[in-house]
Design a protein around this motif. Structure first.
Motif, mmCIF file in Angstrom:
data_model
loop_
_atom_site.group_PDB
_atom_site.id
_atom_site.type_symbol
_atom_site.label_atom_id
_atom_site.label_comp_id
_atom_site.label_asym_id
_atom_site.label_seq_id
_atom_site.Cartn_x
_atom_site.Cartn_y
_atom_site.Cartn_z
ATOM 1 N N LYS A 1 19.586 4.660 18.128
ATOM 2 C CA LYS A 1 19.110 3.329 18.524
ATOM 3 C C LYS A 1 17.587 3.181 18.440
ATOM 4 C CE LYS A 1 22.989 2.416 21.636
ATOM 5 N NZ LYS A 1 23.396 2.049 23.032
ATOM 6 N N GLY A 2 16.866 4.284 18.292
ATOM 7 C CA GLY A 2 15.414 4.209 18.264
ATOM 8 C C GLY A 2 14.881 3.409 17.084
ATOM 9 N N LYS A 3 13.797 2.691 17.314
ATOM 10 C CA LYS A 3 13.192 1.870 16.258
ATOM 11 C C LYS A 3 11.855 2.474 15.827
ATOM 12 C CE LYS A 3 15.458 -2.509 17.240
ATOM 13 N NZ LYS A 3 15.425 -3.892 16.751
ATOM 14 N N LEU A 4 11.454 2.155 14.583
ATOM 15 C CA LEU A 4 10.273 2.769 13.997
ATOM 16 C C LEU A 4 9.483 1.755 13.176
ATOM 17 C CD1 LEU A 4 8.703 5.463 13.330
ATOM 18 C CD2 LEU A 4 10.192 5.635 11.307
ATOM 19 N N VAL A 5 8.167 1.816 13.308
ATOM 20 C CA VAL A 5 7.261 1.066 12.434
ATOM 21 C C VAL A 5 6.741 2.036 11.382
ATOM 22 C CG1 VAL A 5 5.089 -0.207 12.263
ATOM 23 C CG2 VAL A 5 6.576 -0.530 14.264
ATOM 24 N N VAL A 6 6.972 1.727 10.113
ATOM 25 C CA VAL A 6 6.532 2.571 9.005
ATOM 26 C C VAL A 6 5.346 1.900 8.313
ATOM 27 C CG1 VAL A 6 7.148 3.570 6.770
ATOM 28 C CG2 VAL A 6 8.809 3.574 8.640
ATOM 29 N N LEU A 7 4.251 2.646 8.138
ATOM 30 C CA LEU A 7 3.059 2.117 7.483
ATOM 31 C C LEU A 7 2.943 2.694 6.075
ATOM 32 C CD1 LEU A 7 0.445 2.555 10.386
ATOM 33 C CD2 LEU A 7 1.971 0.615 9.945
ATOM 34 N N ALA A 8 2.764 1.817 5.093
ATOM 35 C CA ALA A 8 2.555 2.237 3.710
ATOM 36 C C ALA A 8 1.555 1.289 3.066
ATOM 37 C CB ALA A 8 3.876 2.240 2.943
ATOM 38 N N ASN A 9 0.594 1.826 2.339
ATOM 39 C CA ASN A 9 -0.515 1.028 1.826
ATOM 40 C C ASN A 9 -0.204 0.234 0.561
ATOM 41 O OD1 ASN A 9 -1.980 2.311 3.833
ATOM 42 N ND2 ASN A 9 -2.954 3.762 2.446
ATOM 43 N N TYR A 10 0.639 0.792 -0.303
ATOM 44 C CA TYR A 10 0.720 0.275 -1.663
ATOM 45 C C TYR A 10 2.013 -0.475 -1.934
ATOM 46 C CZ TYR A 10 -3.134 3.511 -2.047
ATOM 47 O OH TYR A 10 -4.328 4.150 -1.837
ATOM 48 N N ARG A 11 1.913 -1.489 -2.798
ATOM 49 C CA ARG A 11 3.099 -2.282 -3.130
ATOM 50 C C ARG A 11 4.158 -1.427 -3.814
ATOM 51 N NH1 ARG A 11 1.402 -8.463 -4.838
ATOM 52 N NH2 ARG A 11 0.138 -8.883 -3.004
ATOM 53 N N LEU A 12 3.718 -0.514 -4.674
ATOM 54 C CA LEU A 12 4.677 0.356 -5.350
ATOM 55 C C LEU A 12 5.499 1.126 -4.327
ATOM 56 C CD1 LEU A 12 5.761 1.630 -7.943
ATOM 57 C CD2 LEU A 12 3.873 3.282 -7.848
ATOM 58 N N THR A 13 4.845 1.671 -3.318
ATOM 59 C CA THR A 13 5.549 2.400 -2.260
ATOM 60 C C THR A 13 6.435 1.470 -1.446
ATOM 61 O OG1 THR A 13 3.646 3.888 -2.097
ATOM 62 C CG2 THR A 13 5.249 3.964 -0.305
ATOM 63 N N ASN A 14 5.904 0.316 -1.076
ATOM 64 C CA ASN A 14 6.672 -0.611 -0.242
ATOM 65 C C ASN A 14 7.922 -1.120 -0.958
ATOM 66 O OD1 ASN A 14 5.493 -1.315 2.509
ATOM 67 N ND2 ASN A 14 3.654 -1.326 1.243
ATOM 68 N N ARG A 15 7.813 -1.337 -2.263
ATOM 69 C CA ARG A 15 8.990 -1.793 -3.004
ATOM 70 C C ARG A 15 10.096 -0.750 -2.973
ATOM 71 N NH1 ARG A 15 5.090 -3.840 -7.891
ATOM 72 N NH2 ARG A 15 4.571 -5.881 -7.003
ATOM 73 N N ARG A 16 9.725 0.513 -3.070
ATOM 74 C CA ARG A 16 10.740 1.572 -3.019
ATOM 75 C C ARG A 16 11.266 1.763 -1.597
ATOM 76 N NH1 ARG A 16 8.858 2.098 -7.749
ATOM 77 N NH2 ARG A 16 9.776 3.494 -9.309
ATOM 78 N N LEU A 17 10.407 1.574 -0.622
ATOM 79 C CA LEU A 17 10.850 1.699 0.763
ATOM 80 C C LEU A 17 11.915 0.670 1.123
ATOM 81 C CD1 LEU A 17 7.604 2.440 2.808
ATOM 82 C CD2 LEU A 17 9.680 3.825 2.774
#
Length: 469
Positions: free
Chosen positions: A325-341
């Motif tokens: 049930k735990g929630k997480l905020v994930v930080l990523a700088n780049y659009r390339l990374t965010n698209r894959r995330l």
């Protein structure tokens, strides 16, 4: 009667301001220009609203314009819906100035409060100036880091508009560099420095071959000038029940084949400069950005979908630690990374706030993360969604930075999405660092920058100390 007491005579609010918020408002509200440098979660919106209403009651101010990142429009709207006139019980009059050019053209701007993005403020600048010509207004700039760059169009438009108008700068974002002080002081204490040349003559001690500033001086004076007509509020000083954050670097190894590709691509990019071309600061930054993207996007650079970065194992292990049930905020700088995330986080009901996501969809993403137990992860690009989002602290206390944030201010602001008033648990911030890559050095640079700006703008905790490094 204090400014706060006067405002409360005429308006009803959903709650009393904390004593420290009242003190800030009472001190700064009478000033024509002021900096509300209050940590995220310490009530900049409520405090500045009181100050703006005070100006309306005691001067000829007729309108309040609030410019902000688009994602904050909902926050401001929800807040103003709760502010009512005491004699009628009616909510305060405000306009959300957004939409297509045709839709905006049909809107009458003459409302008590007008909410808009900074981009819309610039696009419709001529109309805004014409509408409020010969009219006294207050301009509130929420997330004032957007106007500190003196050569930017943001700064120039806001500076020009407020030459004869009141302005309130709101930000809890730490300074990125001592040079930021000049951009803020042009608004809040314009007589301190005659111009940029004067500022640099006083405070720059040395420069490198590329004319970049390498050493500063008279930082005590710089700090003193920065604090003129402004207040710095640290959440730890005023929110005594807020648990201290826990920072934890997580070092991991890349797959040997991944590391070999990383080194190969790094060497290829460095070879581009052996033809005698100048390796200047811009080139170095471009190289750093390119190399950091290789770390989480092995499949893209290897052109093989089966190649999965070990960085994602850190993500999976973190989710396992948090349970079902735990929630997480994930930080990523780049659009390339965010698209894959986006694809990788679907199994956790993930939502995204980054550059590719339209503003309205970003708002829905935040609402989904807050309201749905099935949504366990929200991925945030620090420069897109790391500013202004409120409410995450009610459902989450864990942050994972998969890519090293570029500046202390971006990192601090992103963490402040959960480390703020209303957080009942200790905020746990994990920073993933790939061994034998530039991420090790980037983390060190982040800590060095934080140490420097702490000499000018007081911060609660030095990052190097917090990380135990």
């Amino acid at each position: 009667m204090s400014p706060y007491e006067l405002v409360r005579q005429y308006y009803d609010f959903p709650f009393e301001l904390y004593e420290f918020q009242q003190d800030v408002m009472n001190e700064l509200a009478p000033k024509p220009a002021a900096g509300y440098y209050m940590d995220p979660g310490t009530g900049k919106t409520a405090t500045s609203t009181h100050a703006a209403l005070f100006k309306g009651l005691t001067t000829d101010v007729e309108h309040v314009i609030v410019v902000m990142p688009p994602i904050l429009l909902n926050t401001w709207s929800r807040w103003l819906n709760k502010v009512k006139f005491k004699d009628t019980g009616e909510p305060i009059d405000y306009l959300r100035y957004r939409g297509t050019p045709k839709q905006r053209k049909a809107m009458d701007l003459r409302h008590d409060f007008v909410l808009m993005s900074l981009a819309i403020f610039k696009k419709d600048y001529k109309r805004i100036c014409a509408t409020f010509n010969h009219t006294r207004v207050v301009l509130i700039v929420d997330e004032a880091t957007s106007v500190k760059g003196i050569s930017s169009d943001n700064h120039e438009k806001v500076y020009e508009f407020t030459r004869d108008q009141d302005i309130l700068l709101l930000t809890g974002t730490p300074l990125n560099s001592p040079k930021d002080v000049y951009g803020y002081c042009k608004f809040t204490a314009p007589k301190v420095y005659r111009n940029l040349h004067h500022f640099e003559n006083v405070h720059v001690a040395d420069r490198d071959f590329h004319d970049n500033i390498t050493e500063w001086r008279h930082l005590d004076l710089l700090k003193e000038n920065f604090e003129l007509n402004s207040k710095r509020i640290l959440k730890e000083d005023v929110l005594t029940n807020l648990p201290a954050p826990i920072f934890s670097p997580i070092y991991y190894d890349l797959d040997p084949k991944h590391l070999a590709l990383y080194r190969k691509l790094a060497e290829e990019q460095l070879l581009q400069f052996k033809d005698g071309s100048k390796l200047d600061a811009t080139s170095v930054q471009a190289l750093y950005h390119n190399l950091q993207q290789i770390i989480l996007n092995w499949d893209h650079f290897a052109q093989d979908e089966s190649c999965v970065s070990a960085g994602y194992e850190v993500l999976e292990e973190t989710m396992e630690e948090l349970g079902d049930k735990g929630k997480l905020v994930v930080l990523a700088n780049y659009r390339l990374t965010n698209r894959r995330l986006v694809e990788r986080l679907k199994k956790y009901g993930g939502v995204a706030v980054y550059g590719d996501v339209p503003a309205k969809q970003q708002e829905r993403a935040v609402d989904t993360f807050l309201g749905s137990d099935k949504c366990r992860v929200i991925q945030i690009q620090p420069t897109s969604g790391g500013y202004g989002i409120d409410g995450l602290q009610e459902v989450c206390n864990n942050v994972l930075a998969l890519e090293i944030p570029v500046t202390p201010k971006d990192f601090t602001q992103a963490v402040a999405r959960v480390y703020r008033d209303g957080q009942r648990l200790a905020t746990v911030v994990r920073i993933a660092v790939a061994e034998k890559t530039l991420q090790v050095r980037k983390l060190e640079q982040l800590l060095d920058k934080d140490e420097l700006v702490n000499k000018v703008q007081t911060n609660y905790q030095d990052l190097r100390e917090a990380l135990g490094l």
